[in-house]
Design a protein around this motif. Structure first.
Motif, PDB file in Angstrom:
ATOM      1  N   ILE A   1      -9.261  10.127   9.091  1.00 57.51           N
ATOM      2  CA  ILE A   1      -8.115  11.003   9.364  1.00 57.51           C
ATOM      3  C   ILE A   1      -7.199  11.069   8.144  1.00 57.51           C
ATOM      4  N   ALA A   2      -6.935   9.918   7.530  1.00 61.10           N
ATOM      5  CA  ALA A   2      -6.002   9.864   6.390  1.00 61.10           C
ATOM      6  C   ALA A   2      -6.482  10.724   5.226  1.00 61.10           C
ATOM      7  N   VAL A   3      -7.776  10.633   4.889  1.00 62.57           N
ATOM      8  CA  VAL A   3      -8.244  11.350   3.696  1.00 62.57           C
ATOM      9  C   VAL A   3      -8.267  12.866   3.880  1.00 62.57           C
ATOM     10  N   ARG A   4      -8.275  13.327   5.102  1.00 65.12           N
ATOM     11  CA  ARG A   4      -8.296  14.788   5.288  1.00 65.12           C
ATOM     12  C   ARG A   4      -6.977  15.365   5.810  1.00 65.12           C
ATOM     13  N   THR A   5      -5.949  14.531   5.906  1.00 63.64           N
ATOM     14  CA  THR A   5      -4.651  15.011   6.378  1.00 63.64           C
ATOM     15  C   THR A   5      -3.817  15.467   5.187  1.00 63.64           C
ATOM     16  N   ALA A   6      -3.375  16.706   5.246  1.00 66.40           N
ATOM     17  CA  ALA A   6      -2.549  17.260   4.169  1.00 66.40           C
ATOM     18  C   ALA A   6      -1.282  16.435   4.006  1.00 66.40           C
ATOM     19  N   GLY A   7      -0.962  16.124   2.759  1.00 72.49           N
ATOM     20  CA  GLY A   7       0.258  15.389   2.455  1.00 72.49           C
ATOM     21  C   GLY A   7       0.092  13.886   2.406  1.00 72.49           C
ATOM     22  N   VAL A   8      -1.052  13.374   2.864  1.00 71.80           N
ATOM     23  CA  VAL A   8      -1.292  11.933   2.813  1.00 71.80           C
ATOM     24  C   VAL A   8      -1.987  11.607   1.498  1.00 71.80           C
ATOM     25  N   GLU A   9      -1.410  10.685   0.761  1.00 75.39           N
ATOM     26  CA  GLU A   9      -2.028  10.197  -0.474  1.00 75.39           C
ATOM     27  C   GLU A   9      -2.640   8.843  -0.173  1.00 75.39           C
ATOM     28  N   TYR A  10      -3.904   8.707  -0.506  1.00 79.27           N
ATOM     29  CA  TYR A  10      -4.671   7.505  -0.225  1.00 79.27           C
ATOM     30  C   TYR A  10      -4.629   6.617  -1.459  1.00 79.27           C
ATOM     31  N   ASP A  11      -3.955   5.470  -1.369  1.00 74.71           N
ATOM     32  CA  ASP A  11      -3.844   4.562  -2.510  1.00 74.71           C
ATOM     33  C   ASP A  11      -4.930   3.498  -2.520  1.00 74.71           C
ATOM     34  N   GLY A  12      -5.396   3.078  -1.361  1.00 72.51           N
ATOM     35  CA  GLY A  12      -6.428   2.053  -1.304  1.00 72.51           C
ATOM     36  C   GLY A  12      -6.623   1.543   0.104  1.00 72.51           C
ATOM     37  N   ARG A  13      -7.587   0.608   0.239  1.00 71.45           N
ATOM     38  CA  ARG A  13      -7.882   0.043   1.545  1.00 71.45           C
ATOM     39  C   ARG A  13      -8.430  -1.363   1.375  1.00 71.45           C
ATOM     40  N   ALA A  14      -8.364  -2.132   2.454  1.00 73.85           N
ATOM     41  CA  ALA A  14      -8.927  -3.478   2.466  1.00 73.85           C
ATOM     42  C   ALA A  14      -9.420  -3.758   3.882  1.00 73.85           C
ATOM     43  N   GLN A  15     -10.727  -3.677   4.074  1.00 70.23           N
ATOM     44  CA  GLN A  15     -11.291  -3.877   5.402  1.00 70.23           C
ATOM     45  C   GLN A  15     -11.008  -5.287   5.919  1.00 70.23           C
ATOM     46  N   MET A  16     -11.116  -6.293   5.049  1.00 73.55           N
ATOM     47  CA  MET A  16     -10.873  -7.669   5.473  1.00 73.55           C
ATOM     48  C   MET A  16      -9.433  -7.887   5.949  1.00 73.55           C
ATOM     49  N   LEU A  17      -8.517  -7.084   5.468  1.00 73.72           N
ATOM     50  CA  LEU A  17      -7.114  -7.183   5.882  1.00 73.72           C
ATOM     51  C   LEU A  17      -6.748  -6.115   6.912  1.00 73.72           C
ATOM     52  N   ASP A  18      -7.717  -5.267   7.273  1.00 73.54           N
ATOM     53  CA  ASP A  18      -7.509  -4.205   8.270  1.00 73.54           C
ATOM     54  C   ASP A  18      -6.404  -3.239   7.877  1.00 73.54           C
ATOM     55  N   LEU A  19      -6.361  -2.844   6.603  1.00 73.46           N
ATOM     56  CA  LEU A  19      -5.252  -1.997   6.186  1.00 73.46           C
ATOM     57  C   LEU A  19      -5.677  -0.859   5.266  1.00 73.46           C
ATOM     58  N   TYR A  20      -4.821   0.142   5.252  1.00 72.11           N
ATOM     59  CA  TYR A  20      -4.871   1.252   4.303  1.00 72.11           C
ATOM     60  C   TYR A  20      -3.520   1.326   3.638  1.00 72.11           C
ATOM     61  N   SER A  21      -3.509   1.519   2.331  1.00 77.77           N
ATOM     62  CA  SER A  21      -2.280   1.733   1.585  1.00 77.77           C
ATOM     63  C   SER A  21      -2.156   3.241   1.377  1.00 77.77           C
TER      64      SER A  21
END
Length: 131
Positions: free
Chosen positions: A37-57
């Motif tokens: 959802i994040a990568v295709r939502t207009a206006g959202v900038e994807y800085d990074g992710r960490a599966q082991m920490l369950d997060l998206y920056s």
């Protein structure tokens, strides 16, 4: 002449994140769906992710924050796999902003359908690998 100033307003940091929610779904499926959802939502900038920490920056409307997907333990009130979707500041503190609340509301609306897509894709990949 003595000038009296009004008392300063004390603004306390938020204790919870406005807009966080629970979804009956596996944590990994939820995490994968949030990313889609994040990568295709207009206006959202994807800085990074960490599966082991369950997060998206992410950045949204000029604000940087983390989206977290945390599994909740089963209990008397939680009988099915359930994941909390929330956001924090980059420092890991609760956040209360319109941009974050707006993105969390969008995720809450779109996650059920996106999780179904994630599950179907994974099932198709397993079937293909078995052949």
């Amino acid at each position: 002449m003595k000038v009296e100033l009004p008392p300063a307003e004390i603004v306390l940091p938020p204790l919870t994140t406005r807009g966080e929610f629970l979804i009956e779904a596996d944590k990994l499926d939820t995490w994968n769906a949030v990313g889609q959802i994040a990568v295709r939502t207009a206006g959202v900038e994807y800085d990074g992710r960490a599966q082991m920490l369950d997060l998206y920056s992410l950045r949204y409307r000029g604000e940087a924050f983390l989206i977290l997907t945390k599994a909740l333990p089963q209990s008397e009130t939680i009988r099915r796999l359930t994941t909390r979707v929330t956001a924090t500041t980059q420092a890991g503190k609760p956040i209360d902003s319109d941009a974050v609340a707006e993105l969390l509301a969008l995720l809450q609306r779109q996650l059920p359908a996106e999780i179904a897509v994630v599950r179907a894709t994974q099932a198709a990949e397993r079937t293909k690998a078995e052949k």
